[in-house]
Design a protein around this motif. Structure first.
Motif, mmCIF file in Angstrom:
data_model
loop_
_atom_site.group_PDB
_atom_site.id
_atom_site.type_symbol
_atom_site.label_atom_id
_atom_site.label_comp_id
_atom_site.label_asym_id
_atom_site.label_seq_id
_atom_site.Cartn_x
_atom_site.Cartn_y
_atom_site.Cartn_z
ATOM 1 N N LEU A 121 2.944 -60.927 48.511
ATOM 2 C CA LEU A 121 3.367 -62.084 49.291
ATOM 3 C C LEU A 121 2.860 -63.387 48.691
ATOM 4 O O LEU A 121 3.055 -64.455 49.275
ATOM 5 N N SER A 122 2.224 -63.321 47.528
ATOM 6 C CA SER A 122 1.699 -64.519 46.891
ATOM 7 C C SER A 122 2.823 -65.512 46.610
ATOM 8 O O SER A 122 3.901 -65.116 46.141
ATOM 9 N N PRO A 123 2.588 -66.802 46.860
ATOM 10 C CA PRO A 123 3.628 -67.785 46.520
ATOM 11 C C PRO A 123 3.950 -67.795 45.035
ATOM 12 O O PRO A 123 5.062 -68.168 44.648
ATOM 13 N N ARG A 124 3.018 -67.362 44.193
ATOM 14 C CA ARG A 124 3.269 -67.315 42.748
ATOM 15 C C ARG A 124 4.195 -66.165 42.366
ATOM 16 O O ARG A 124 4.693 -66.113 41.243
ATOM 17 N N PRO A 160 -3.904 -57.552 57.518
ATOM 18 C CA PRO A 160 -3.062 -58.257 58.497
ATOM 19 C C PRO A 160 -3.452 -59.716 58.675
ATOM 20 O O PRO A 160 -2.584 -60.568 58.923
ATOM 21 N N ALA A 161 -4.730 -60.040 58.524
ATOM 22 C CA ALA A 161 -5.169 -61.423 58.683
ATOM 23 C C ALA A 161 -4.719 -62.305 57.531
ATOM 24 O O ALA A 161 -4.606 -63.529 57.681
ATOM 25 N N GLU A 162 -4.472 -61.724 56.365
ATOM 26 C CA GLU A 162 -4.065 -62.497 55.196
ATOM 27 C C GLU A 162 -2.575 -62.773 55.155
ATOM 28 O O GLU A 162 -2.135 -63.718 54.493
ATOM 29 N N ARG A 163 -1.783 -61.953 55.840
ATOM 30 C CA ARG A 163 -0.336 -62.137 55.759
ATOM 31 C C ARG A 163 0.119 -63.501 56.275
ATOM 32 O O ARG A 163 0.905 -64.179 55.601
ATOM 33 N N PRO A 164 -0.337 -63.955 57.465
ATOM 34 C CA PRO A 164 0.057 -65.308 57.892
ATOM 35 C C PRO A 164 -0.390 -66.392 56.911
ATOM 36 O O PRO A 164 0.339 -67.366 56.674
ATOM 37 N N ALA A 165 -1.574 -66.226 56.332
ATOM 38 C CA ALA A 165 -2.062 -67.212 55.372
ATOM 39 C C ALA A 165 -1.165 -67.264 54.142
ATOM 40 O O ALA A 165 -0.879 -68.341 53.605
ATOM 41 N N ARG A 166 -0.734 -66.107 53.685
ATOM 42 C CA ARG A 166 0.181 -66.071 52.541
ATOM 43 C C ARG A 166 1.488 -66.794 52.861
ATOM 44 O O ARG A 166 2.018 -67.558 52.051
ATOM 45 N N VAL A 167 2.024 -66.532 54.051
ATOM 46 C CA VAL A 167 3.285 -67.169 54.454
ATOM 47 C C VAL A 167 3.113 -68.685 54.522
ATOM 48 O O VAL A 167 3.996 -69.440 54.096
ATOM 49 N N ALA A 188 1.290 -70.433 52.763
ATOM 50 C CA ALA A 188 1.131 -70.966 51.412
ATOM 51 C C ALA A 188 2.425 -70.957 50.610
ATOM 52 O O ALA A 188 2.453 -71.502 49.490
ATOM 53 N N TRP A 189 3.485 -70.348 51.115
ATOM 54 C CA TRP A 189 4.739 -70.305 50.365
ATOM 55 C C TRP A 189 5.239 -71.720 50.075
ATOM 56 O O TRP A 189 5.283 -72.569 50.976
ATOM 57 N N THR A 190 5.640 -71.950 48.841
ATOM 58 C CA THR A 190 6.238 -73.229 48.461
ATOM 59 C C THR A 190 7.754 -73.143 48.352
ATOM 60 O O THR A 190 8.449 -74.151 48.445
ATOM 61 N N VAL A 191 8.266 -71.948 48.130
ATOM 62 C CA VAL A 191 9.709 -71.686 48.148
ATOM 63 C C VAL A 191 9.948 -70.687 49.272
ATOM 64 O O VAL A 191 9.355 -69.605 49.286
ATOM 65 N N LEU A 192 10.807 -71.050 50.207
ATOM 66 C CA LEU A 192 10.994 -70.227 51.397
ATOM 67 C C LEU A 192 12.238 -69.345 51.290
ATOM 68 O O LEU A 192 13.295 -69.811 50.849
ATOM 69 N N PRO A 193 12.125 -68.096 51.727
ATOM 70 C CA PRO A 193 13.332 -67.284 51.894
ATOM 71 C C PRO A 193 14.071 -67.731 53.150
ATOM 72 O O PRO A 193 13.543 -68.498 53.967
ATOM 73 N N ASP A 194 15.285 -67.239 53.306
ATOM 74 C CA ASP A 194 16.021 -67.516 54.541
ATOM 75 C C ASP A 194 15.510 -66.658 55.692
ATOM 76 O O ASP A 194 15.462 -67.110 56.836
#
Length: 268
Positions: A59-62, A92-99, A101-107
């Motif tokens: 789920l990394s933005p990179r 589970p605690a890291e998943r919201p943080a990853r989201v 941090a996204w710089t390009v978003l999916p639909d």
């Protein structure tokens, strides 16, 4: 595009790898080429599992951003969906943080309500403007709890309007090999499985994996829901031949669902 005209979603890679055969696209460019051909064959959305160069889901933005950009630059003009699951981030605690941090978003993003932290993750996605595919399995070892958690979240969640959420039911094959919860095969009357009678069919997507995939596609066509295919879900065509590509699976699913949809229309 819905069940009457073909599957709404093509899962272009899923959890598959090189050992699953040549139909599975691996590199970002191969994913893009496969997605373009699947859309040309009739798919209306693309589900892609972004991976690191070593093949691990992430789920990394990179990782997420570049994959989405490659698909869009290749001309994939339909909505793009990514999974936000344990496979991509075990904590589970890291998943919201990853989201966040996204710089390009999916639909869209897929959230599994059989996994811990699903409700919080779904809320973060909606806050970021990403639509949610809220998944609960029907049948199998998970039992009824994931669907109960999903339904409870839809009722109590702040914001009221759940227009950004699509209910996705994975119909799991049982010990007999039939798709569907116990005592509820996917043949017969064109009605949604038990537990899905709240949402309108247009707000529901049904899918199955491997042996459950084609029976569930038939059920989706008869119920009027959206559906899903692709090598992420199934590697064989309805006649048992190995699929050569995502596009071939989409074309076969489109033909099957048009036929089943005409049966549904005739029975009204």
């Amino acid at each position: 595009m819905r069940a009457a005209g073909g599957p709404a979603v093509v899962s272009v890679n899923g959890s598959r790898g090189a050992g699953d055969g040549p139909a599975v696209p691996l590199s970002p460019q191969a994913l893009a080429d496969s997605a373009v051909r699947a859309v040309a064959a009739g798919a209306g959305e693309v589900l892609v599992h972004p991976r690191t160069p070593c093949g691990r889901e992430s789920l990394s933005p990179r990782v997420v951003g570049p994959v989405l950009e490659v698909l869009r630059d290749a001309g994939v003009g339909v909505p793009l969906t990514v999974p936000a699951s344990i496979a991509a981030e075990p904590d589970p605690a890291e998943r919201p943080a990853r989201v966040r941090a996204w710089t390009v978003l999916p639909d869209r993003a897929v959230v599994h309500f059989a996994e811990p932290g699903a409700a919080e993750l779904a809320e973060v996605l909606l806050e970021r403007g990403v639509l949610v595919d809220a998944v609960a399995p029907l049948g199998g070892a998970a039992g009824p709890e994931p669907l109960e958690r999903l339904r409870a979240w839809l009722v109590r969640s702040p914001g009221g309007d759940r227009g950004g959420v699509r209910v996705v039911a994975e119909i799991v094959a049982g010990k007999t090999g039939k798709a569907g919860p116990p005592d509820e095969p996917v043949t017969g009357p064109a009605s949604l499985p038990t537990g899905l009678h709240g949402p309108a069919p247009q707000a529901v997507l049904l899918f199955g994996r491997d042996g459950a995939s084609w029976p569930v596609l038939r059920l989706a066509a008869r119920c009027g829901t959206a559906a899903r295919t692709g090598v992420g879900d199934v590697l064989h065509l309805p006649d048992g031949r190995p699929a050569r590509s995502n596009a071939e699976l989409v074309a076969a699913a489109r033909e099957l669902m048009l036929l089943e949809g005409s049966v549904r229309a005739a029975s009204r």
